[in-house]
Motif scaffolding. Structure first.
Motif, PDB file in Angstrom:
ATOM      1  N   ASP A 310      45.754  41.819  51.884  1.00  0.00           N
ATOM      2  CA  ASP A 310      45.546  40.391  52.136  1.00  0.00           C
ATOM      3  C   ASP A 310      45.008  39.687  50.893  1.00  0.00           C
ATOM      4  O   ASP A 310      45.378  38.538  50.604  1.00  0.00           O
ATOM      5  N   VAL A 311      44.164  40.374  50.152  1.00  0.00           N
ATOM      6  CA  VAL A 311      43.621  39.791  48.919  1.00  0.00           C
ATOM      7  C   VAL A 311      44.731  39.598  47.895  1.00  0.00           C
ATOM      8  O   VAL A 311      44.833  38.539  47.251  1.00  0.00           O
ATOM      9  N   GLN A 312      45.606  40.607  47.741  1.00  0.00           N
ATOM     10  CA  GLN A 312      46.696  40.492  46.782  1.00  0.00           C
ATOM     11  C   GLN A 312      47.690  39.410  47.189  1.00  0.00           C
ATOM     12  O   GLN A 312      48.230  38.703  46.345  1.00  0.00           O
ATOM     13  N   GLN A 313      47.935  39.276  48.496  1.00  0.00           N
ATOM     14  CA  GLN A 313      48.832  38.217  48.961  1.00  0.00           C
ATOM     15  C   GLN A 313      48.215  36.838  48.722  1.00  0.00           C
ATOM     16  O   GLN A 313      48.935  35.869  48.448  1.00  0.00           O
ATOM     17  N   THR A 314      46.896  36.754  48.800  1.00  0.00           N
ATOM     18  CA  THR A 314      46.226  35.487  48.496  1.00  0.00           C
ATOM     19  C   THR A 314      46.366  35.156  47.018  1.00  0.00           C
ATOM     20  O   THR A 314      46.630  34.003  46.640  1.00  0.00           O
ATOM     21  N   TYR A 315      46.193  36.160  46.172  1.00  0.00           N
ATOM     22  CA  TYR A 315      46.442  35.950  44.743  1.00  0.00           C
ATOM     23  C   TYR A 315      47.862  35.437  44.520  1.00  0.00           C
ATOM     24  O   TYR A 315      48.099  34.512  43.739  1.00  0.00           O
ATOM     25  N   SER A 316      48.828  36.059  45.194  1.00  0.00           N
ATOM     26  CA  SER A 316      50.227  35.669  45.026  1.00  0.00           C
ATOM     27  C   SER A 316      50.467  34.243  45.506  1.00  0.00           C
ATOM     28  O   SER A 316      51.188  33.473  44.872  1.00  0.00           O
ATOM     29  N   SER A 317      49.851  33.879  46.632  1.00  0.00           N
ATOM     30  CA  SER A 317      50.037  32.532  47.182  1.00  0.00           C
ATOM     31  C   SER A 317      49.479  31.461  46.256  1.00  0.00           C
ATOM     32  O   SER A 317      50.139  30.452  45.980  1.00  0.00           O
ATOM     33  N   PHE A 318      48.277  31.680  45.745  1.00  0.00           N
ATOM     34  CA  PHE A 318      47.696  30.702  44.829  1.00  0.00           C
ATOM     35  C   PHE A 318      48.423  30.716  43.477  1.00  0.00           C
ATOM     36  O   PHE A 318      48.473  29.699  42.792  1.00  0.00           O
ATOM     37  N   GLY A 319      48.987  31.871  43.101  1.00  0.00           N
ATOM     38  CA  GLY A 319      49.753  31.938  41.855  1.00  0.00           C
ATOM     39  C   GLY A 319      51.017  31.108  41.898  1.00  0.00           C
ATOM     40  O   GLY A 319      51.558  30.747  40.846  1.00  0.00           O
ATOM     41  N   ARG A 320      51.512  30.786  43.086  1.00  0.00           N
ATOM     42  CA  ARG A 320      52.713  29.948  43.229  1.00  0.00           C
ATOM     43  C   ARG A 320      52.412  28.477  43.003  1.00  0.00           C
ATOM     44  O   ARG A 320      53.341  27.677  42.836  1.00  0.00           O
ATOM     45  N   LEU A 321      51.150  28.097  43.008  1.00  0.00           N
ATOM     46  CA  LEU A 321      50.779  26.683  42.873  1.00  0.00           C
ATOM     47  C   LEU A 321      50.757  26.306  41.400  1.00  0.00           C
ATOM     48  O   LEU A 321      49.927  26.789  40.635  1.00  0.00           O
ATOM     49  N   SER A 322      51.655  25.436  41.011  1.00  0.00           N
ATOM     50  CA  SER A 322      51.752  25.041  39.608  1.00  0.00           C
ATOM     51  C   SER A 322      50.554  24.230  39.145  1.00  0.00           C
ATOM     52  O   SER A 322      50.312  24.095  37.945  1.00  0.00           O
ATOM     53  N   ALA A 323      49.782  23.691  40.074  1.00  0.00           N
ATOM     54  CA  ALA A 323      48.595  22.912  39.697  1.00  0.00           C
ATOM     55  C   ALA A 323      47.465  23.807  39.225  1.00  0.00           C
ATOM     56  O   ALA A 323      46.471  23.311  38.685  1.00  0.00           O
ATOM     57  N   LEU A 324      47.594  25.127  39.423  1.00  0.00           N
ATOM     58  CA  LEU A 324      46.545  26.067  39.055  1.00  0.00           C
ATOM     59  C   LEU A 324      46.983  26.934  37.890  1.00  0.00           C
ATOM     60  O   LEU A 324      48.149  27.315  37.782  1.00  0.00           O
ATOM     61  N   LYS A 325      46.037  27.262  37.035  1.00  0.00           N
ATOM     62  CA  LYS A 325      46.310  28.130  35.894  1.00  0.00           C
ATOM     63  C   LYS A 325      45.858  29.564  36.156  1.00  0.00           C
ATOM     64  O   LYS A 325      46.570  30.515  35.849  1.00  0.00           O
ATOM     65  N   TYR A 326      44.655  29.716  36.736  1.00  0.00           N
ATOM     66  CA  TYR A 326      44.118  31.041  37.039  1.00  0.00           C
ATOM     67  C   TYR A 326      43.502  31.031  38.431  1.00  0.00           C
ATOM     68  O   TYR A 326      43.039  29.995  38.925  1.00  0.00           O
ATOM     69  N   THR A 327      43.485  32.219  39.035  1.00  0.00           N
ATOM     70  CA  THR A 327      42.803  32.424  40.313  1.00  0.00           C
ATOM     71  C   THR A 327      41.962  33.694  40.207  1.00  0.00           C
ATOM     72  O   THR A 327      42.444  34.723  39.722  1.00  0.00           O
ATOM     73  N   ASN A 328      40.703  33.611  40.638  1.00  0.00           N
ATOM     74  CA  ASN A 328      39.812  34.765  40.623  1.00  0.00           C
ATOM     75  C   ASN A 328      39.102  34.829  41.972  1.00  0.00           C
ATOM     76  O   ASN A 328      38.438  33.867  42.374  1.00  0.00           O
ATOM     77  N   ILE A 329      39.273  35.946  42.696  1.00  0.00           N
ATOM     78  CA  ILE A 329      38.645  36.106  44.015  1.00  0.00           C
ATOM     79  C   ILE A 329      37.524  37.130  43.890  1.00  0.00           C
ATOM     80  O   ILE A 329      37.761  38.267  43.469  1.00  0.00           O
ATOM     81  N   ARG A 330      36.294  36.719  44.235  1.00  0.00           N
ATOM     82  CA  ARG A 330      35.133  37.586  44.070  1.00  0.00           C
ATOM     83  C   ARG A 330      34.456  37.798  45.422  1.00  0.00           C
ATOM     84  O   ARG A 330      34.351  36.862  46.233  1.00  0.00           O
ATOM     85  N   PHE A 331      34.023  39.032  45.648  1.00  0.00           N
ATOM     86  CA  PHE A 331      33.313  39.364  46.880  1.00  0.00           C
ATOM     87  C   PHE A 331      31.899  39.819  46.536  1.00  0.00           C
ATOM     88  O   PHE A 331      31.680  40.570  45.595  1.00  0.00           O
TER      89      PHE A 331
END
Length: 770
Positions: A310-331
């Motif tokens: 689910d975490v990797q799919q979230t990375y993939s989903s946010f990676g599709r957004l051209s308005a974003l350059k980087y995504t970092n998910i921290r727990f």
């Protein structure tokens, strides 16, 4: 030209022969040039190719696995290393590999260790050498022996939850009683179990917590194997405890995270926040994305067990957004009562939303060189939902040579504008939000307009499209063209062009394609790439294959409506909408490509493709834009672009004449790294195009099962590629081998009777042909 080519080739051969005679020129006295390294095994299940990676010292690289060209180039340099010419030759060449006894011994040990890890615990490796003058050949002779077999398999797992999970999933285990005791498989099973637990809340689990005990039965090759699960320890000296399952607790969004600053949460520069459906969203000055866009791209929720997928799919989903350059998910771990929980922080870095680009290019649209320029504007966050809006203006100009008398000018001018908007979600009425989230598709709407002014005619083309794209497991890409409407309008046709080409001989293809035409089509395309994502430039890096499939149809709905409403046909027997006839056809394509890695410098690539387009109902032929062509940089490279076929038709100098409804293509290419960023290729191509119907202006072009195989053209040639990492410049020279346009043996088989001026074609392109 042919004499010059042959002379250059002869000189190159002489230079290489002279250099090969001095292969040991720079080998010191008492040392040896490592001329060859071979591995031999006595068991077909242990292939020498699988052991090459453990050889620590290899001989000098060979071009196309045949010639040590770079060594010979290095040996052409003189003794004085300060001279510019010698420096250059040494830079592009390879210094001789001097045999090293220590490296050979370590290679022997590594090979033996690798074979024993495969389960052949009694394997031995003998090393032998053969010396001739100052060259040495090295052989590793592997005696495998009997493999050790897993006789019994036990699980030593005291954690009841994990034990239950693994037993439920036991059918997927890689370990079986009776299998060879392969250490690599044992390690793969550790990773499989780790992945399973990471999908079930065990956030801190890694494969180091899994170990094995292997007991051998004396004087046999049987192994009693036990898999152990070690208890969790935060640090080496801490007391053991059970592995914890973690739940997701609070989920926070930070939309203005700067990756160049400290990663500590307290140092992130934010000054405002909002709460949306229970999600805190922190930002600086202004929130640039709608809150719903953020929550819709999450693939986990508060209260869920932690799942790595689910975490990797979230990375993939946010990676599709051209308005974003980087995504970092921290727990961050927290304890709520007796439950271990994780607070989640989704930290986003925005991209540059607006950009303008200018391009200048060379063109060859009308048969002569010309120039084109374009300017485009892009907004990657138009409605604050990461929608990408693009508008592009383009202009081109060419001077056409070789026109017959009777035309008012010899200029080709083109103007065009295109615009599109891409939404990062699936847009369709009456579709649930849950379905839109699962499919993860993008929706694109596009408009195009093109104006072409030629001496022969004035043509305008307008189109509108609505399509969807989505990816599946990173390796599969789908595209649905829900509707694509194209309108071809010809307000002016030169009387001379109409008389010489359109009306002459009742040419059906010319008559059909130089009329106003409406094309309303829909289609589907599928692309599978075994490496995942896009095919990388360096195809030598690994074995891979790709499959492409496309299907489209046009005019069926309009034809059904025309029949149902009993619309009158025009003078050509076609149904028309507002006086404009529409095209009707089906078209399907299949393409397969495979790359086989021989070693780190050489690979073999195959390609085969077939395409069929069938006009029917309201059409006598396929629109020119949808027809097939053969020859060129990505087809049979012994012919210039669009210069082959159909069938045995030799052509009359018109692109319209050399088009077809069926296409076959096949290629095999040997690719080799040369030096620096240059790569070389040897290739053989085969293929042709054919028509579905027999047209008078294309004699010999119709497809017939009893003779199409006799009309397949073949070519061979050499290629040079410059790999610039981001793209590849390709230069290919092809020679005709079999030419179906001629019946006499001398001209039909130019491979036997080559004529450079007639049979050679040069191609410049960007990227690999397949």
């Amino acid at each position: 030209m042919r004499k010059g080519f042959h002379g250059l080739f002869t000189c190159a051969i002489i230079i290489l022969l002279l250099a090969s005679c001095t292969a040991t020129k720079f080998v010191p006295d008492g040392s040896y040039l490592l001329d060859e390294v071979k591995i031999h095994t006595d068991n077909k299940n242990v292939r020498p190719s699988s052991l090459k990676m453990y050889v620590r010292q290899n001989s000098n690289a060979k071009w196309f696995s045949l010639i040590k060209t770079q060594l010979y180039v290095y040996n052409l340099s003189g003794r004085d290393s300060t001279k510019w010419g010698n420096k250059f030759l040494r830079r592009i060449g390879d210094a001789p590999v001097i045999y090293n006894e220590g490296e050979a011994l370590r290679s022997q040990e590594e090979i033996m260790k690798a074979v024993r890890n495969m389960g052949y615990m009694a394997a031995t490796v003998k090393r032998s050498t053969k010396i001739k003058k100052k060259k040495i050949k090295l052989l590793y002779d592997v005696t495998v022996g009997e493999p050790y077999i897993i006789k019994s398999l036990k699980l030593d797992i005291h954690d009841t939850k994990i034990d239950s999970l693994l037993r439920q999933d036991s059918v997927k285990s890689l370990l079986r009683e009776g299998m060879i005791f392969d250490v690599n498989v044992l390690d793969a099973e550790r990773q499989r179990i780790t992945n399973k637990l990471l999908q079930n809340g065990y956030y801190k689990f890694n494969k180091d917590y899994i170990g094995y005990t292997a007991d051998t039965v004396r004087n046999t090759y049987d192994v009693d194997l036990t898999l152990h699960l070690r208890a969790y320890r935060a640090h080496e000296n801490d007391s053991a405890e059970a592995h914890k399952q973690y739940q997701i607790n609070k989920i926070n969004f930070i939309t203005d995270y700067d990756v160049l600053q400290s990663s500590a949460l307290s140092s992130i520069n934010i000054n405002d926040s909002i709460h949306y459906k229970g999600f805190p969203i922190y930002y600086k000055d202004k929130l640039y994305l709608r809150p719903k866009v953020l929550t819709d791209n999450l693939r986990f929720a508060s209260g869920d067990l932690y799942k790595e997928q689910d975490v990797q799919q979230t990375y993939s989903s946010f990676g599709r957004l051209s308005a974003l350059k980087y995504t970092n998910i921290r727990f961050i771990e927290t304890q709520v009562g007796d439950t271990a929980k994780l607070n989640c922080y989704v930290m986003l870095t925005k991209s540059k939303h607006k950009s303008i680009a200018f391009e200048v290019e060379g063109t060859n649209s009308a048969g002569d060189l010309g120039a084109a320029a374009s300017v485009s504007f892009q907004n990657r966050n138009l409605f604050h939902g990461s929608e990408t809006f693009m508008v592009k203006f383009r202009g081109a100009y060419e001077v056409i040579s070789g026109l017959q008398a009777g035309y008012s000018n010899n200029n080709y001018t083109e103007f065009g504008v295109e615009t599109s908007i891409n939404f990062p979600n699936f847009l369709f009425p009456f579709v649930s939000s849950d379905f839109k989230r699962r499919i993860r598709a993008t929706t694109e709407f596009g408009l195009q307009y093109n104006y072409q002014l030629r001496p022969e005619f004035l043509r305008t083309m307008a189109s509108a499209s609505w399509s969807y794209k989505w990816s599946q497991r990173l390796k599969i890409q789908h595209k649905i063209d829900l509707i694509n409407i194209g309108f071809l309008y010809l307000p002016r046709i030169s009387p001379k062009f109409r008389e010489d080409y359109i009306n002459k001989g009742q040419n059906d293809i010319f008559q059909y394609n130089y009329q106003d035409r409406l094309i309303i089509n829909m289609g589907y395309s599928y692309h599978y790439n075994s490496t995942g994502g896009s095919i990388v430039n360096n195809t030598i890096s690994s074995d891979s294959y790709s499959v492409r499939f496309n299907f489209e149809s046009a005019g069926n709905i309009m034809y059904a409506l025309s029949k149902a409403t009993n619309i009158r046909k025009n003078d050509n027997g076609e149904y028309a909408i507002l006086g404009i006839p529409y095209a009707q056809y089906v078209k399907g394509e299949f393409d397969f490509a495979k790359n086989i890695r021989i070693d780190h410098r050489n690979s073999l690539a195959f390609h085969a493709g077939i395409g069929v387009a069938v006009p029917y109902g309201n059409a006598k032929t396929i629109p020119f834009e949808k027809q097939y062509f053969s020859g060129g940089a990505n087809s049979v490279r012994g012919w210039s672009v669009r210069d082959l076929g159909p069938g045995s038709f030799a052509g009359k100098g018109s692109l319209m004449d050399q088009s077809g409804d069926i296409k076959l293509d096949a290629s095999i290419e040997y690719r080799s790294k040369l030096f620096w960023k240059f790569q070389g290729a040897l290739f053989i191509d085969a293929g042709n195009i054919w028509t579905i119907r027999d047209y008078a202006n294309q004699p010999g072009g119709v497809f017939k099962f009893n003779r199409f195989y006799k009309q397949i053209a073949m070519a061979y040639g050499l290629g040079l590629r410059l790999d610039l990492d981001f793209f590849i410049l390709r230069f290919d020279g092809g020679m005709k081998a079999i030419n179906p346009a001629y019946e006499t043996k001398k001209e039909h088989y130019p491979i036997i009777h080559p004529k450079f001026s007639r049979d050679f074609a040069f191609h410049f392109a960007v990227g690999y042909p397949f």
